[in-house]
Write a protein that holds these residues in place. Structure first.
Motif, PDB file in Angstrom:
ATOM      1  N   LEU A 174     -27.803  23.497 -11.147  1.00  0.00           N
ATOM      2  CA  LEU A 174     -26.466  23.412 -10.552  1.00  0.00           C
ATOM      3  C   LEU A 174     -25.483  22.628 -11.406  1.00  0.00           C
ATOM      4  O   LEU A 174     -24.302  22.967 -11.463  1.00  0.00           O
ATOM      5  CB  LEU A 174     -26.539  22.805  -9.148  1.00  0.00           C
ATOM      6  CG  LEU A 174     -26.446  23.852  -8.018  1.00  0.00           C
ATOM      7  CD1 LEU A 174     -27.681  24.730  -8.019  1.00  0.00           C
ATOM      8  CD2 LEU A 174     -26.246  23.191  -6.672  1.00  0.00           C
ATOM      9  N   ARG A 175     -25.938  21.579 -12.068  1.00  0.00           N
ATOM     10  CA  ARG A 175     -24.972  20.800 -12.854  1.00  0.00           C
ATOM     11  C   ARG A 175     -24.492  21.590 -14.073  1.00  0.00           C
ATOM     12  O   ARG A 175     -23.404  21.347 -14.590  1.00  0.00           O
ATOM     13  CB  ARG A 175     -25.571  19.458 -13.281  1.00  0.00           C
ATOM     14  CG  ARG A 175     -26.559  19.510 -14.421  1.00  0.00           C
ATOM     15  CD  ARG A 175     -26.898  18.123 -14.956  1.00  0.00           C
ATOM     16  NE  ARG A 175     -27.773  18.198 -16.107  1.00  0.00           N
ATOM     17  CZ  ARG A 175     -29.082  17.996 -16.086  1.00  0.00           C
ATOM     18  NH1 ARG A 175     -29.683  17.693 -14.945  1.00  0.00           N
ATOM     19  NH2 ARG A 175     -29.802  18.087 -17.198  1.00  0.00           N
ATOM     20  N   LYS A 206     -21.776  27.011 -13.818  1.00  0.00           N
ATOM     21  CA  LYS A 206     -20.421  26.874 -13.275  1.00  0.00           C
ATOM     22  C   LYS A 206     -20.257  27.556 -11.923  1.00  0.00           C
ATOM     23  O   LYS A 206     -19.624  27.008 -11.012  1.00  0.00           O
ATOM     24  CB  LYS A 206     -19.409  27.442 -14.275  1.00  0.00           C
ATOM     25  CG  LYS A 206     -19.334  26.683 -15.579  1.00  0.00           C
ATOM     26  CD  LYS A 206     -18.364  27.327 -16.545  1.00  0.00           C
ATOM     27  CE  LYS A 206     -18.886  28.669 -17.038  1.00  0.00           C
ATOM     28  NZ  LYS A 206     -18.016  29.265 -18.079  1.00  0.00           N
ATOM     29  N   THR A 263     -22.483  28.245  -9.576  1.00  0.00           N
ATOM     30  CA  THR A 263     -23.200  27.631  -8.461  1.00  0.00           C
ATOM     31  C   THR A 263     -22.630  26.277  -8.058  1.00  0.00           C
ATOM     32  O   THR A 263     -22.840  25.829  -6.931  1.00  0.00           O
ATOM     33  CB  THR A 263     -24.700  27.478  -8.787  1.00  0.00           C
ATOM     34  OG1 THR A 263     -24.851  26.699  -9.983  1.00  0.00           O
ATOM     35  CG2 THR A 263     -25.359  28.828  -8.983  1.00  0.00           C
ATOM     36  N   ASN A 264     -21.914  25.593  -8.971  1.00  0.00           N
ATOM     37  CA  ASN A 264     -21.303  24.317  -8.575  1.00  0.00           C
ATOM     38  C   ASN A 264     -19.801  24.448  -8.327  1.00  0.00           C
ATOM     39  O   ASN A 264     -19.068  23.456  -8.352  1.00  0.00           O
ATOM     40  CB  ASN A 264     -21.603  23.212  -9.600  1.00  0.00           C
ATOM     41  CG  ASN A 264     -20.988  23.459 -10.969  1.00  0.00           C
ATOM     42  OD1 ASN A 264     -19.858  23.936 -11.094  1.00  0.00           O
ATOM     43  ND2 ASN A 264     -21.719  23.115 -12.025  1.00  0.00           N
ATOM     44  N   ASN A 265     -19.375  25.690  -8.055  1.00  0.00           N
ATOM     45  CA  ASN A 265     -17.959  25.943  -7.731  1.00  0.00           C
ATOM     46  C   ASN A 265     -17.009  25.427  -8.809  1.00  0.00           C
ATOM     47  O   ASN A 265     -15.939  24.894  -8.518  1.00  0.00           O
ATOM     48  CB  ASN A 265     -17.593  25.324  -6.376  1.00  0.00           C
ATOM     49  CG  ASN A 265     -18.063  26.172  -5.206  1.00  0.00           C
ATOM     50  OD1 ASN A 265     -18.489  27.310  -5.390  1.00  0.00           O
ATOM     51  ND2 ASN A 265     -18.012  25.615  -4.008  1.00  0.00           N
ATOM     52  N   THR A 271     -17.025  22.867 -10.816  1.00  0.00           N
ATOM     53  CA  THR A 271     -16.676  21.452 -10.659  1.00  0.00           C
ATOM     54  C   THR A 271     -16.063  20.868 -11.933  1.00  0.00           C
ATOM     55  O   THR A 271     -15.097  20.091 -11.872  1.00  0.00           O
ATOM     56  CB  THR A 271     -17.928  20.641 -10.257  1.00  0.00           C
ATOM     57  OG1 THR A 271     -18.361  21.068  -8.959  1.00  0.00           O
ATOM     58  CG2 THR A 271     -17.625  19.153 -10.213  1.00  0.00           C
ATOM     59  N   ILE A 289     -24.700  16.217  -8.671  1.00  0.00           N
ATOM     60  CA  ILE A 289     -24.673  17.569  -8.102  1.00  0.00           C
ATOM     61  C   ILE A 289     -26.086  18.030  -7.745  1.00  0.00           C
ATOM     62  O   ILE A 289     -26.997  17.969  -8.581  1.00  0.00           O
ATOM     63  CB  ILE A 289     -24.037  18.551  -9.105  1.00  0.00           C
ATOM     64  CG1 ILE A 289     -22.561  18.199  -9.314  1.00  0.00           C
ATOM     65  CG2 ILE A 289     -24.182  19.995  -8.631  1.00  0.00           C
ATOM     66  CD1 ILE A 289     -21.860  19.068 -10.344  1.00  0.00           C
ATOM     67  N   HIS A 290     -26.242  18.512  -6.510  1.00  0.00           N
ATOM     68  CA  HIS A 290     -27.562  18.964  -6.054  1.00  0.00           C
ATOM     69  C   HIS A 290     -27.422  20.123  -5.070  1.00  0.00           C
ATOM     70  O   HIS A 290     -26.398  20.257  -4.390  1.00  0.00           O
ATOM     71  CB  HIS A 290     -28.315  17.822  -5.365  1.00  0.00           C
ATOM     72  CG  HIS A 290     -28.618  16.673  -6.265  1.00  0.00           C
ATOM     73  ND1 HIS A 290     -29.693  16.650  -7.121  1.00  0.00           N
ATOM     74  CD2 HIS A 290     -27.962  15.498  -6.460  1.00  0.00           C
ATOM     75  CE1 HIS A 290     -29.695  15.518  -7.797  1.00  0.00           C
ATOM     76  NE2 HIS A 290     -28.661  14.803  -7.419  1.00  0.00           N
ATOM     77  N   TRP A 322     -23.064  18.571  -2.730  1.00  0.00           N
ATOM     78  CA  TRP A 322     -24.163  19.457  -2.340  1.00  0.00           C
ATOM     79  C   TRP A 322     -23.644  20.888  -2.243  1.00  0.00           C
ATOM     80  O   TRP A 322     -22.567  21.126  -1.706  1.00  0.00           O
ATOM     81  CB  TRP A 322     -24.738  19.021  -0.991  1.00  0.00           C
ATOM     82  CG  TRP A 322     -25.276  17.624  -1.012  1.00  0.00           C
ATOM     83  CD1 TRP A 322     -24.584  16.470  -0.822  1.00  0.00           C
ATOM     84  CD2 TRP A 322     -26.622  17.239  -1.264  1.00  0.00           C
ATOM     85  NE1 TRP A 322     -25.411  15.384  -0.934  1.00  0.00           N
ATOM     86  CE2 TRP A 322     -26.676  15.824  -1.203  1.00  0.00           C
ATOM     87  CE3 TRP A 322     -27.804  17.945  -1.530  1.00  0.00           C
ATOM     88  CZ2 TRP A 322     -27.850  15.110  -1.400  1.00  0.00           C
ATOM     89  CZ3 TRP A 322     -28.978  17.232  -1.723  1.00  0.00           C
ATOM     90  CH2 TRP A 322     -28.997  15.837  -1.660  1.00  0.00           C
ATOM     91  N   PHE A 323     -24.435  21.830  -2.747  1.00  0.00           N
ATOM     92  CA  PHE A 323     -23.994  23.226  -2.763  1.00  0.00           C
ATOM     93  C   PHE A 323     -25.084  24.140  -2.200  1.00  0.00           C
ATOM     94  O   PHE A 323     -26.276  23.936  -2.447  1.00  0.00           O
ATOM     95  CB  PHE A 323     -23.651  23.664  -4.188  1.00  0.00           C
ATOM     96  CG  PHE A 323     -22.475  22.931  -4.775  1.00  0.00           C
ATOM     97  CD1 PHE A 323     -21.180  23.357  -4.531  1.00  0.00           C
ATOM     98  CD2 PHE A 323     -22.664  21.800  -5.560  1.00  0.00           C
ATOM     99  CE1 PHE A 323     -20.092  22.678  -5.061  1.00  0.00           C
ATOM    100  CE2 PHE A 323     -21.589  21.114  -6.098  1.00  0.00           C
ATOM    101  CZ  PHE A 323     -20.301  21.555  -5.849  1.00  0.00           C
TER     102      PHE A 323
END
Length: 409
Positions: free
Chosen positions: A221-222, A225, A227-229, A231, A344-345, A375-376
């Motif tokens: 996730l970190r 792009k 999956t972490n919207n 960020t 990010i998790h 959290w995503f």
């Protein structure tokens, strides 16, 4: 369907897209004579497919990789007999070690029982596959991964300050292609990185100051792009500059653990192998960082041994995995004078839950050092921007303030 770490002759290996390092990994396979391609970057259709074949209680990387695999097998040119999916595994509290089992069951239920999975293990520092070309593959894959991660660092370093929007991404994409070409065709990767560093240096930039934000957390996730919207882009739009813990940091961690276990068990062969792997990893990392040293403020990645020493205050190192790395990397960012950390998790992530608990004590030790846990789960968060705006306000106030860690550095 079965797992294989050597029987991939004549097959096409599909690599899940976690970050652009996947392109270097795919190129390394081709360098070793194995056909390979990177799966499409995840999008909304990925979530649709993934959630259709999971129950929603899995972590986001699990149903994202499931969805991307389904998208591949539904393509008209897919040949089950000549295909294999690359899906590494790892022990510990993370569900990551079980992804390949779920994927196997899903494809088996769909009638694709001839598809194979390439499943190297973190316990052996991913040295246990590709047969007689294991040494070549590991070296060129490592070099390609470090090269791409270094280019990504340069992207995040320059893009917030570019005068002409799009210049940095254009140079970055050009350099990714150069690295992939060098990895696949045996060209000098060090020379390639020299060329790329010069290209980044030539990008016209504004002279302004921004708070530095470290991004830590679950590796998929970190780095991914979608999956972490996005960020990272959001933080830049809010006036920050980011540094993301790179892909290859996990590889150095598995090498460190492999070395410790080799000496603990007194296995001479493993001890010798770990010594050689450590030597070449350090050599490659240092050589590829060198031309970017000035641009990246000499912020070379801190050694895993030191990162773990930072974690010991907060967690028992026997826990292993990403929780201890996330905490240690966060301390490292604080020591380097960063103005905040974003952790990010995915939902249902046990290491992430551990980090969230520890983060309260970490912040208190640093006089409320700016920190935010994100959290995503694949759903669009309506308050993400509001939370990031509040976080960046704190980071701007913190910018330039000395803390206990940085004073002791």
């Amino acid at each position: 369907m079965h797992h294989t770490n050597t029987g991939i002759a004549g097959k096409k290996v599909y690599i899940p897209y976690m970050s652009d390092a996947a392109y270097a990994l795919s190129a390394a396979f081709r360098r070793c004579g194995v056909d390979s391609a990177v799966m499409d970057e995840p999008d909304e259709s990925t979530l649709d497919f993934g959630l259709k074949f999971t129950n929603g209680n899995e972590c986001m990387p699990c149903f994202v990789t499931t969805g991307d695999i389904i998208k591949v097998i539904e393509k008209p040119d897919f040949d089950a007999k000549k295909s294999a999916f690359f899906m590494p595994t790892s022990p510990g509290p993370c569900k990551f070690g079980q992804y390949n089992r779920l994927h196997e069951m899903v494809l088996d239920n769909l009638g694709y029982n001839e598809v194979e999975f390439l499943v190297p293990s973190a316990q052996k520092s991913y040295t246990d596959f590709i047969g007689d070309k294991a040494t070549l593959f590991r070296r060129v894959a490592w070099q390609g991964c470090v090269a791409v991660d270094t280019l990504e660092k340069a992207l995040y370093r320059v893009r917030p300050y570019e005068i002409t929007k799009g210049d940095t991404v254009s140079v970055y994409k050009e350099c990714i292609n150069l690295v992939v070409d060098a990895t696949e065709n045996g060209k000098d990767i060090y020379d390639t990185m020299d060329i790329c560093a010069k290209k980044f240096e030539k990008i016209p930039r504004k002279d302004e100051s921004r708070p530095l934000i470290g991004i830590v957390g679950e590796i998929f996730l970190r780095l991914n792009k979608f999956t972490n919207n996005f960020t990272t882009e959001k933080v830049e739009a809010l006036g920050g500059e980011v540094s993301v813990v790179p892909t290859y940091k996990w590889i150095t961690f598995t090498t460190y653990e492999y070395t410790v276990n080799a000496f603990r068990s007194r296995k001479v062969k493993d001890m010798l192998l770990s010594f050689l792997v450590n030597y070449y990893q350090r050599k490659d990392e240092t050589s590829m960082f060198k031309p970017f040293k000035k641009l990246l403020r000499n912020h070379k990645e801190t050694s895993i041994k030191e990162i773990l020493s930072y974690s010991k205050k907060y967690l028992d190192l026997s826990l292993g995995g990403e929780a201890i790395l996330t905490v240690g990397e966060s301390v490292d960012f604080a020591k380097k004078g960063y103005s905040g950390v974003i952790s990010i998790h995915p939902f249902h992530c046990m290491p992430g839950s551990i980090v969230q608990i520890v983060s309260k004590r970490f912040r208190e030790d640093l006089n409320n050092f700016p920190w935010i846990n994100l959290w995503f789960d694949g759903q669009e968060s309506t308050n993400l921007m509001l939370r990031l705006e509040a976080f960046m306000h704190q980071a701007r106030q913190w910018k330039g303030v000395k803390n206990d860690f940085s004073e002791a550095a």
